[in-house]
Design a protein around this motif. Sequence first.
Motif, PDB file in Angstrom:
ATOM      1  N   PRO A 107     -57.692   0.940  70.539  1.00  0.00           N
ATOM      2  CA  PRO A 107     -58.824   1.705  71.055  1.00  0.00           C
ATOM      3  C   PRO A 107     -59.201   1.243  72.438  1.00  0.00           C
ATOM      4  O   PRO A 107     -58.760   0.180  72.883  1.00  0.00           O
ATOM      5  N   PRO A 110     -64.056  -2.490  74.343  1.00  0.00           N
ATOM      6  CA  PRO A 110     -65.461  -2.321  73.953  1.00  0.00           C
ATOM      7  C   PRO A 110     -66.365  -2.455  75.168  1.00  0.00           C
ATOM      8  O   PRO A 110     -65.969  -3.018  76.186  1.00  0.00           O
ATOM      9  N   ARG A 113     -70.227  -7.144  76.334  1.00  0.00           N
ATOM     10  CA  ARG A 113     -71.146  -7.746  75.380  1.00  0.00           C
ATOM     11  C   ARG A 113     -71.809  -8.960  76.021  1.00  0.00           C
ATOM     12  O   ARG A 113     -71.219  -9.608  76.879  1.00  0.00           O
ATOM     13  N   ARG A 227     -71.428   2.163  61.079  1.00  0.00           N
ATOM     14  CA  ARG A 227     -71.833   0.796  61.337  1.00  0.00           C
ATOM     15  C   ARG A 227     -73.290   0.613  60.957  1.00  0.00           C
ATOM     16  O   ARG A 227     -74.097   1.513  61.082  1.00  0.00           O
ATOM     17  N   ALA A 232     -69.587  -3.898  62.572  1.00  0.00           N
ATOM     18  CA  ALA A 232     -68.623  -3.239  61.704  1.00  0.00           C
ATOM     19  C   ALA A 232     -68.996  -3.424  60.248  1.00  0.00           C
ATOM     20  O   ALA A 232     -69.594  -4.416  59.851  1.00  0.00           O
ATOM     21  N   GLU A 238     -63.052  -4.345  63.491  1.00  0.00           N
ATOM     22  CA  GLU A 238     -63.818  -3.739  64.578  1.00  0.00           C
ATOM     23  C   GLU A 238     -62.976  -2.746  65.368  1.00  0.00           C
ATOM     24  O   GLU A 238     -63.476  -1.698  65.804  1.00  0.00           O
ATOM     25  N   THR A 239     -61.685  -3.066  65.584  1.00  0.00           N
ATOM     26  CA  THR A 239     -60.852  -2.163  66.364  1.00  0.00           C
ATOM     27  C   THR A 239     -60.736  -0.796  65.712  1.00  0.00           C
ATOM     28  O   THR A 239     -60.714   0.222  66.400  1.00  0.00           O
ATOM     29  N   ARG A 242     -64.021   1.078  66.230  1.00  0.00           N
ATOM     30  CA  ARG A 242     -64.161   1.430  67.648  1.00  0.00           C
ATOM     31  C   ARG A 242     -63.252   2.593  67.995  1.00  0.00           C
ATOM     32  O   ARG A 242     -63.615   3.502  68.759  1.00  0.00           O
ATOM     33  N   GLU A 245     -64.788   5.803  66.535  1.00  0.00           N
ATOM     34  CA  GLU A 245     -65.933   6.233  67.329  1.00  0.00           C
ATOM     35  C   GLU A 245     -65.491   6.841  68.655  1.00  0.00           C
ATOM     36  O   GLU A 245     -66.064   7.833  69.125  1.00  0.00           O
ATOM     37  N   ALA A 246     -64.458   6.250  69.267  1.00  0.00           N
ATOM     38  CA  ALA A 246     -63.942   6.801  70.529  1.00  0.00           C
ATOM     39  C   ALA A 246     -63.335   8.182  70.314  1.00  0.00           C
ATOM     40  O   ALA A 246     -63.504   9.090  71.143  1.00  0.00           O
ATOM     41  N   ARG A 432     -59.166   9.423  73.084  1.00  0.00           N
ATOM     42  CA  ARG A 432     -59.621   8.034  73.253  1.00  0.00           C
ATOM     43  C   ARG A 432     -60.916   7.986  74.073  1.00  0.00           C
ATOM     44  O   ARG A 432     -61.250   8.949  74.713  1.00  0.00           O
TER      45      ARG A 432
END
Length: 432
Positions: A107, A110, A113, A227, A232, A238-239, A242, A245-246, A432
């Motif tokens: 993905p 992110p 952060r 989420r 997650a 998490e990937t 993500r 969601e993308a 993506r």
Amino acid sequence: MGDPSVDDIAVLANPRAGRGRHRGLLPAVLDALATSGRPVRLLTASTGAEAEQACHRAVAEGVSALITIGGDGTVHRALQAVAGTGVPLGVIPAGTGNDFAAAANLPPPPPSRPRGADGTEPVAEPVAEPGAGDPLRPRGVGGAGESGDFLPSSGAGGAEVGARGFPGPRWVGGAEAQGLPGPGWAEGFFRGGRGAVGAGRARGPADGPGSGGGRHAGGRRGSGGARGAGGAAPGVPETALRAAEAIAGALRSGRDHPVDLARVTGAEGGVRWFGTVLAAGFDAVVNERANRMRWPRGPRRYDLAIVLELARLRSRHYRLVLDGVDHRFDGVLVAVGNGPSYGGGMRICPDADLCDGMLDVVTGGPMGRGALARLKPRLRQGTHVRDPRVGVHRAREVVIEADGIAGYADGERIGPLPLRIGCEPGAVRLLR
């Protein structure tokens, strides 16, 4: 199961991808995909071949996108249906290799952060699964491959996938190259009705008509979306979330990115597509040997195949035609890369690019068992191309000829040489 809709997102899921480490993945990913505002349905099939046919049917019905949850073998199935059609492909990496996803930067990274108290950024989760990297390990023989290990197809059992995650897989033996796959692909039909999307829920078959959302079949409520406040969902990488969601965001905004595919034509005219690397050397010979063996079962079959083939290692005479220019040589390795890696990060064609309209061709000349064994660890960083026995070429069209070898691409058996491989720019549009 309802009539298919042109707004549907069709999902092809493989619960054995990543050696079954993420069995709770599917419900949370479906929740995330439902935020696209479109109905989400899983394709129904009992074998890998049926799964590929289901992808073709979904594309013919006019679905708005096809999404894969798995690794390179799952992506390979979907590519056969979407290549050249304009139907977008979404890839949620959940396999052991994920080489196509890595090459396509899926993905997406992110968002930034906040740094920790010590000033360091959190470490991003790698796309590839630990311990994935063996490009020789054949599909269905305990290695990076995944085809053939899918959800059982059993009527109501498919409707319960969302509630319970991936059920325990059953293996029926064999290898996909020999008509193998084992038990079943994901079954079920989940619709994210428009009334439910705002609440972050997807409506499953257990919801009555007009119910406006509620549960994926069997009881997992999606009111909190994919989420929670803590990130997650438990047990979900998490990937994967993500990526989902993308994909949902790309569908909402109508955003996609064209990337190249390789189109393979066999001696009898059959056409297959691949996204990563086609192997036609020692690695392909090992795969072919392991797929013919019926004993021992599991990874030991692959290990024995390596021993047997190393004992009879010999150079073969190859004819390569690169954009019409004839090259002949004796050697033990040939790889044609649309992408740089196979086997979970082995960078056999380290400079290959999914968006350059070219194929990278890497060859290995005559070498003995010791030299080949010393070369293999260098594949991880792609430094093997510095060895004087290794050649690197680039071409838009490649013909490979040799006796007694079958080509393998994306880890799947393509067929015996000769093979004609062409780069098709922008053949698939990635979400993506």
